[in-house]
Scaffold this motif. Sequence first.
Motif: not given
Length: 90
Positions: A2, A4-5, A9, A15, A20, A32-33
């Motif tokens: 979470k 890292n997301k 951002e 995205f 990303y 990917s995430e």
Amino acid sequence: MKDNKLIAEFMGLQFSKGEYYRPLYNSGDWVSENELQYHTSWDWLMPVAEKCLTTGDSQHFVINDALLTCNIEEVYKAVVEFIKQYNDEQ
């Protein structure tokens, strides 16, 4: 991961379709995430720390202190803490 997301951002990564885009740090791959490596790679994390330090926010001392430890886990935690505070203030 979470956090890292959250970092992706903060860094303004595009995205799309669950991935990303990292144009500045490599050849322009979509990842990917699950492939975000802010928590394990200095190459990924240091540009984030630099952006945190240059925001002009007075809370950047948290990043400075963490960088002095030379411990990626400590720097990662400090960056995440900084971003959360920064986002709350925006």
